[in-house]
Design an enzyme around this catalytic site. Structure first.
Site, short mmCIF file in Angstrom:
data_model
loop_
_atom_site.label_atom_id
_atom_site.label_comp_id
_atom_site.label_asym_id
_atom_site.label_seq_id
_atom_site.Cartn_x
_atom_site.Cartn_y
_atom_site.Cartn_z
N GLU A 171 0.83 -1.20 0.00
CA GLU A 171 0.00 0.00 0.00
C GLU A 171 0.87 1.26 0.00
O GLU A 171 0.56 2.24 -0.68
CB GLU A 171 -0.94 -0.01 1.20
CG GLU A 171 -1.97 -1.13 1.15
CD GLU A 171 -3.08 -0.97 2.16
OE1 GLU A 171 -3.12 0.06 2.86
OE2 GLU A 171 -3.93 -1.89 2.24
N GLU A 172 1.96 1.22 0.75
CA GLU A 172 2.84 2.38 0.80
C GLU A 172 3.38 2.73 -0.57
O GLU A 172 3.41 3.90 -0.98
CB GLU A 172 4.00 2.12 1.76
CG GLU A 172 5.04 3.23 1.79
CD GLU A 172 6.19 2.93 2.74
OE1 GLU A 172 7.23 3.60 2.60
OE2 GLU A 172 6.05 2.05 3.61
N ARG A 173 3.79 1.72 -1.33
CA ARG A 173 4.42 1.98 -2.62
C ARG A 173 3.41 2.39 -3.69
O ARG A 173 3.71 3.21 -4.55
CB ARG A 173 5.24 0.75 -3.03
CG ARG A 173 6.51 0.66 -2.18
CD ARG A 173 7.19 -0.68 -2.19
NE ARG A 173 8.33 -0.65 -1.26
CZ ARG A 173 9.00 -1.70 -0.84
NH1 ARG A 173 8.65 -2.91 -1.27
NH2 ARG A 173 10.01 -1.58 0.00
N ALA A 220 2.68 6.00 -2.78
CA ALA A 220 3.80 6.87 -3.15
C ALA A 220 3.79 7.16 -4.64
O ALA A 220 4.04 8.30 -5.07
CB ALA A 220 5.12 6.21 -2.75
#
Length: 424
Positions: free
Chosen positions: A278-280, A283
């Site tokens: 999810e972070e990537r 981002a």
């Protein structure tokens, strides 16, 4: 199913945020959007438009001031976002979230990119896509009520404690420990590059809770930042992301209840790897609007700026180059949307998310560098947005897993990564 649930909750008056109350899209319209093969439906667009309005009135007018001061008021900004429902888009409804699928989170991340700096969107993404996904998915009811609910409401600011001076992208090699002592954990060690740390109320901390193998000896822990023994040692002076506070901190015999462990003890590395998907994706989505703004502002500037008797945009190299850049932006957008669709369907998108992260970081560098060049001397000043994006977006190729780490992950999934030599 998510759209049907959303429609029912709107009719029943469950949604509390402004954009939710204004949604009145019928299933027929939803079906038409799907038939048109659109990634976003009317609900996603309504969410984005509401967030853009909030950004235009409550954030962008103050960005220059916050950039100059080196910190934005996170509690104030997060409270406004929380009241509008933007900090819990995918989180469970019983803890204050909207319970929507991750496509809505990507829609939100894309809209956040309209903030005229990189620091604030990054700080928000830390809360929504880095510090809270594992808590929402695996945390106990106690931890969710204590940390997730107020984070969704904007009453608490969170940070993620993973990186260390000797362990950035190499998460498995972190040295911070959390040893059991009765019903408590005693934490010692240090963390580095911690976004939001100076204003955070709690940290999602990754620490070693046993002596076992590196991939099975770690746990994620909800750590209140006012706990005795936490020392904020240094406010890091960064090239970009100026209004986002970043800290180096130390833990000295920090005592926290063992019940603050998220999910199963020893599963922290696995949970963190899941959070990285999810972070990537977030981002990468955050990059879309800034690079579009960089190109469009460059078009506007080069129409007005003249050299040798004509607008410099008339030079074939310049308008061809800008066309190339926008083509690359659309390619990145399609990759992000495809990866998101698969993620929502329940697929493992580690490879595609890593590709999104790699491409977004490299494209951000390419777009901002090319556009800045066309601004000439003005591009080398702090007076234009393209120079801010040039500095801020450089971090995308470093933070959250450097380009080289993304390449290693992609090679692993392609089956081309060499195996480490066997120990003799």
């Amino acid at each position: 199913m998510a759209l049907a649930k959303l429609s029912r909750n709107i009719v029943n008056g469950v949604r509390k945020s402004p954009f939710s109350r204004s949604l009145s899209v019928t299933h027929t319209k939803c079906q038409k959007a799907q038939e048109a093969d659109e990634f976003y439906g009317d609900e996603h667009r309504e969410l984005q438009n509401s967030l853009k309005k909030l950004i235009a009135t409550e954030i962008n007018p103050y960005v220059d001031k916050w950039e100059a001061e080196g910190q934005f008021p996170a509690h104030e900004v997060f409270k406004k976002l929380g009241q509008a429902g933007f900090l819990g888009v995918t989180k469970p409804e019983e803890y204050g979230g909207l319970g929507l699928d991750y496509r809505y989170s990507v829609a939100m991340a894309e809209a956040l990119g309209n903030i005229q700096c990189g620091g604030i969107p990054m700080a928000v993404a830390v809360q929504t896509d880095m510090a809270t996904p594992a808590l929402a998915r695996f945390g106990s009811d106690f931890l969710k009520k204590e940390f997730l609910t107020p984070s969704i409401a904007g009453d608490k600011v969170s940070c993620l404690g993973v990186s260390e001076p000797g362990a950035g992208s190499d998460v498995a090699s972190i040295q911070t420990t959390a040893r059991r002592q009765g019903d408590d954990l005693i934490i010692n060690g240090q963390k580095m590059w911690i976004t939001n740390a100076w204003q955070a109320d709690w940290m999602c901390l990754l620490a070693n809770t046993s002596q076992g193998p590196n991939h099975r000896n770690k746990s994620l822990i909800c750590l209140p930042m006012d706990t005795p023994g936490i020392h904020l040692a240094k406010r890091i002076d960064k090239m970009g992301m100026r209004c986002s506070d970043t800290a180096q901190l130390f833990f000295e015999d920090v005592r926290v209840p063992a019940k603050n462990i998220i999910g199963e003890e020893g599963m922290g590395f696995t949970y963190q790897m899941l959070q990285f998907q999810e972070e990537r994706l977030a981002a990468a989505a955050l990059v879309l609007a800034p690079v579009e703004m960089a190109v469009q502002s460059t078009i506007d500037y080069t129409k007005e700026r003249k050299a040798f008797g004509q607008p410099i945009l008339n030079n074939q190299y310049i308008h061809f180059r800008l066309a190339e850049l926008m083509t690359e932006v659309e390619c990145l957008r399609s990759l992000i949307y495809r990866a998101t669709d698969l993620y929502v369907s329940g697929d493992d998108v580690t490879k595609l998310a890593s590709m999104c992260k790699l491409k977004s970081g490299r494209l951000a560098r390419e777009v901002t560098d090319s556009c800045l060049q066309f601004w000439g001397g003005m591009g080398f000043t702090n007076e234009v947005l393209v120079s801010r994006f040039y500095r801020d977006l450089r971090l995308v190729s470093i933070g959250g897993g450097a380009d080289e780490v993304m390449l290693s992950i992609i090679c692993k999934y392609m089956g081309t990564l060499p195996l480490p030599p066997k120990k003799r």
